[in-house]
Design an enzyme around this catalytic site. Structure first.
Site, PDB file in Angstrom:
ATOM      1  CG  ASP B  57      -1.810  -1.208   1.289  1.00 48.50           C
ATOM      2  OD1 ASP B  57      -2.258  -1.652   0.227  1.00 48.50           O
ATOM      3  OD2 ASP B  57      -2.037  -1.724   2.395  1.00 48.50           O
ATOM      4  CG  HIS B  80       5.165  21.008   1.270  1.00 51.14           C
ATOM      5  ND1 HIS B  80       6.512  20.766   1.133  1.00 51.14           N
ATOM      6  CD2 HIS B  80       4.542  20.191   0.374  1.00 51.14           C
ATOM      7  CE1 HIS B  80       6.701  19.850   0.189  1.00 51.14           C
ATOM      8  NE2 HIS B  80       5.527  19.475  -0.279  1.00 51.14           N
ATOM      9  CG  ASP B 205      11.832  20.595  -5.702  1.00 51.55           C
ATOM     10  OD1 ASP B 205      12.000  19.437  -6.101  1.00 51.55           O
ATOM     11  OD2 ASP B 205      10.774  21.252  -5.885  1.00 51.55           O
ATOM     12  CB  VAL B 375       1.285  25.257 -14.248  1.00 51.15           C
ATOM     13  CG1 VAL B 375       0.725  26.015 -15.434  1.00 51.15           C
ATOM     14  CG2 VAL B 375       0.717  25.794 -12.945  1.00 51.15           C
ATOM     15  CG  HIS B 378       8.019  20.243  -8.203  1.00 54.27           C
ATOM     16  ND1 HIS B 378       8.567  20.009  -6.967  1.00 54.27           N
ATOM     17  CD2 HIS B 378       6.909  19.479  -8.274  1.00 54.27           C
ATOM     18  CE1 HIS B 378       7.822  19.129  -6.318  1.00 54.27           C
ATOM     19  NE2 HIS B 378       6.805  18.785  -7.092  1.00 54.27           N
ATOM     20  CG  ASP B 453       0.123  -5.856   2.276  1.00 53.89           C
ATOM     21  OD1 ASP B 453      -1.018  -5.368   2.163  1.00 53.89           O
ATOM     22  OD2 ASP B 453       0.425  -6.966   1.841  1.00 53.89           O
TER      23      ASP B 453
END
Lengths: 563, 563
Positions: B57, B80, B205, B375, B378, B453
């Site tokens: 999962d 975030h 990032d 859009v 990032h 799982d």
């Protein structure tokens, strides 16, 4: 001499077009044309399994309708040699008379021949080679006319089928490459001539119907390849589709221009290079090809390795290179790897994995985001409109595409002025009934998919696939109980074995918990007379307990042994 | 008041940055900063399983290092509220003291709180809400400073960690949106001020490092949405990511402008809309929201349905609508469906399936190929360069990306003048040792993935996954034999049961063939003393025979019962 239709008899009648594959999907293209007691098939392709088809190797169309009507089947015409157009031929010929003729170009038939050879030597075939503008009579009613087009494999045809009702045109896969590699352009005159004389029904390739404008010429790839290869300081590895002979030709020319030797790797690549150069489709100068094993005898800047693996296939040459499990090529800093293809939807993750591994091994990797290193073999929207303008069909049916592609292609047809009521969006298995003035869906024939797993053809169905999916999700828990044949006394068990369910070292409590619940249940039975009752009780108890404990739902398989 | 570093002690020492997730992958972001006996973690995210992780999962980072050092863990700072940044928090807090504080924005903590609530009521937490420019002391050595950025969720931070060695900056996920929806732009001043004062080490990032130029502003989506919605004549269905509150706000505004009512569907969408409007992140006029059940009380042109399912998830609202299994919305001609997102790699086929089904049901479908409807959240290459220009780090480590993204981001850093020796491409689990003058990889900690799982955390490992893959490919064949406990005499069997192997109706000969081979083998044994020998003989015989007959390799499971 001007071509004269041989059926100029004005007799009315009905013609049927029956797609068995390629509608609502990309792949396993096959379309039947039936008039009275005669059928011809355009292409007999296969497709590759979806991710829900666990363990399946290949998927072919359901041939039941053709097999049942094999006495009517007068011939098969082939547009080109890609798997999705010829790959299922041996599976079909296993079930139909071997003397039914197959018509195709030299390259198409050479590729088809290989498929038969690798399939089963008892399955025979009857090949008839044709060239562009050839016309062959098939059965009493049909005449097939082969018209050169351009695509990502050489020797590709659109096919016109002249019938007593009118002319049907199938484009096969095509793009309209105005500067093709072998200078053998689309036969615009023949397409336009068909249009001028009147085409009743057109089927046209929708693969790229979502793309605006024109698809770039294959020749542009050569220029981009040349630039990238000039920059490369060490070895160059180029991965491409083996069947894309124009692409291979360009790679070979760039390598030769730069004075590099070429080694070939990947089973299908080796086979196609051998076959295509033997037949004259691929031109390779003497002393350019070298043995893969001798690569280390050359300097890095003297080497191009041409190989398979553009789709991240785990066993392909490029994947083995990326994983450092390749026998002869150990990727290293200074190597440039060019992936001259884009990922087919569904393969993205595997391709990115290969790219990441190559970069991690310090190779310079040129892939899809770098423009120019690959162009599609299918025409974009303006090419589709051009085809419609040339052929000017009365009725139009978009083929070769998922529903969204067919719908977009329909929009193109509307834009060039075909009335909406003359455009048919069909499905595999539907019969399109065509008269001189009308084309409409009318009835259906058996159709669908046949799954190939190993040697088995169609012995895997929904139940087996559902079991595999279930096994894949949560594994299996087996409960064995032995009872006496004489009196139904419980002699041994429950023994509980699991696979794919939970780590052995974590499973102790779960197994013991299940055991004691089942024992409790068994103690209610003095003897077992109704196996089904016991089985179902064991299944329910085990399933309930394991779900409660783990929120997982393995297959529960109670086995009762009688001694 | 000007901020003064509290550690102005000039004492030398070593700082460690230890990424436990998010390097070489997109997802499960988690980075530790360690100085002496104190650790803080930036984010504790999860990821979704790859296609080879059958039945799994969720995937979370291996927490062993943190758990072993939980007495050192002084706090967790959150950039975030996306799953890949906060999703694994409850799994971590199950194993560490509940009083370790978590710092995050109001929205981030509200989303995290929900995760804890749905996880296990016994797992407690200690939330500390912070705002942009807040600075909090964590432990003896660290001070965390929160700096507003823009991303595809509100209330996003970059985080500066001031340490005795120098300042570390982690951008979190970001784009540089110059016209964000809530007018809360990136805090350029604070980023530039950090740069001016001197940043020792930057992590930034890399998700979009392959894209040239700038990512379009979220605001541009609003204009495209407005245009598409104005054209729509019937109902409008918009699918979006539930967490993308700015997107939801724009959809709601467009709907309101056009006088339409909005119904919400999809569990996470309902939850986020409720939570975000309660907290003031989402502004919805009175009487705009309507109950899903009452949709039919309105005219088609009065309705917008906002729902989940942009990734083709089988149970999501949009998939149910496409499959015609939705309780309240039956898709029909005149409906417009807008998919306001792009497929995440791996989801392409599922998304196209949804699109095809919607088109087949005569809906107008607006999806990725239509520009402007989505859009990215990032930043593209020029934004990454801008961030590097603002923060001007001495050392730089690209994060949040597969290897190919990290490599591209490194190229950006080189382009803005960071020397190659100051750029580190790391891996999850590697320790980066940082002094005032040096940053280098030095050692590693236990790291990897933990599979979830159902209720199980880490009870599925490679063996179970390998079994599941094997089961998924070719199924299982079980051979049961019963022997006497007393003298080893063979009492019953072989009984052969299969699952996922071959159609029952096709399997008769195969089963009989296997049976007779095993019987032949059993006849060699007067009595069975060595179970292992018998088991292995049965396995080899069955495997060999079935492979020869079918070219398939099911799991062979011999079971010997003793009575």
């Amino acid at each position: 001499m001007e071509w004269k239709p041989f059926y100029n008899n004005n007799k009315e009648g009905k013609l049927y077009v029956i797609p068995l594959g390629g509608i609502g999907e990309i792949g396993k293209n096959m379309t039947l044309i039936q008039y009275k007691d005669e059928i011809i098939s355009i292409d007999v392709g296969l497709t590759f399994p979806g991710e829900d088809m666990l363990g399946i190797d290949l998927v072919i169309p359901d041939f039941n309708y053709v097999i049942k009507n094999s006495s009517k089947l007068k011939g098969i015409v082939l547009t080109h040699g890609h798997e999705d157009h010829i790959g299922a031929l041996p599976y079909l010929y296993k079930e139909i008379p071997a003397d039914i003729p197959m018509y195709g170009s030299k390259l198409t038939l050479a590729l088809a021949k290989e498929k038969f050879e690798r399939f089963d030597e008892n399955v025979k075939h009857n090949f008839k080679e044709v060239k562009g503008r050839d016309k062959v009579k098939i059965g009493k009613y049909f005449e097939a006319e082969f018209i050169k087009t351009t695509h990502s494999i050489s020797d590709t045809f659109a096919i016109a089928i002249h019938t007593p009702i009118g002319t049907i045109v199938h484009t096969g896969d095509f793009k309209i490459d105005l500067t093709p590699i072998n200078n053998e352009s689309t036969d615009f005159f023949k397409l336009a001539e068909l249009g001028e004389k009147g085409v009743l029904f057109l089927m046209s390739d929708s693969t790229n119907a979502e793309r605006e404008g024109y698809t770039m010429s294959e020749r542009s790839v050569g220029e981009a390849l040349q630039q990238e290869c000039e920059k490369a300081k060490g070895r160059i590895v180029v991965a491409a589709f083996a069947s894309h002979i124009h692409r291979l030709q360009q790679i070979i020319e760039v390598a030769t221009n730069l004075g590099r030797k070429i080694a070939i790797d990947g089973r299908s690549m080796i086979r196609v290079v051998e076959l295509a150069s033997r037949l004259g489709y691929l031109k390779i100068e003497d002393n350019v090809l070298i043995d893969l094993k001798s690569v280390d005898n050359y300097k890095d800047e003297e080497i191009v390795l041409l190989c398979t693996g553009t789709q991240g296939e785990p066993m392909a040459a490029l994947s083995r290179i990326a994983n450092r499990t390749h026998k002869h090529i150990n990727i290293k800093e200074g190597d440039t790897v060019i992936i001259s293809a884009t990922p087919i939807p569904g393969n993205e993750k595997a391709v990115y994995k290969t790219i990441n591994r190559l970069i991690k091994n310090n190779a310079e990797v040129i892939y899809e985001k770098i423009s120019g290193i690959h162009v599609s073999g299918h025409g974009s929207q303006d090419e589709l409109k051009l085809m419609l303008n040339l052929v000017k069909p009365k009725f139009f049916m978009p083929v070769h595409g998922e529903y969204k592609h067919l719908k977009k292609h329909k929009d193109m047809a509307l834009a060039v002025g075909i009335p909406e009521e003359n455009i048919i969006i069909s499905e595999n298995g539907l019969k399109i009934e065509i008269t001189k003035n009308n084309a409409k869906i009318s009835g259906k024939v058996p159709s669908g998919i046949t799954l190939i797993d190993g040697l088995g053809i169609g012995d895997i169905g929904n139940i087996v696939l559902r079991d595999r999916q279930h096994l894949a999700q949560d594994g299996i828990v087996i409960v064995v109980i032995t009872i006496s044949k004489k009196d139904g006394e419980i002699l041994a068990g429950p023994d509980i074995i699991t696979r794919g369910f939970v780590y052995a070292r974590e499973s102790g409590d779960l197994i013991r918990g299940t055991e004691s619940l089942i024992k409790e249940e068994l103690s209610k039975y003095k003897k077992v007379t109704e196996w089904a009752v016991l089985k179902s009780a064991v299944r329910d108890i085990t399933r309930g307990y394991l779900y409660e404990q783990t929120k997982r739902n393995p297959i529960i398989l109670p086995i009762i042994m009688e001694v």
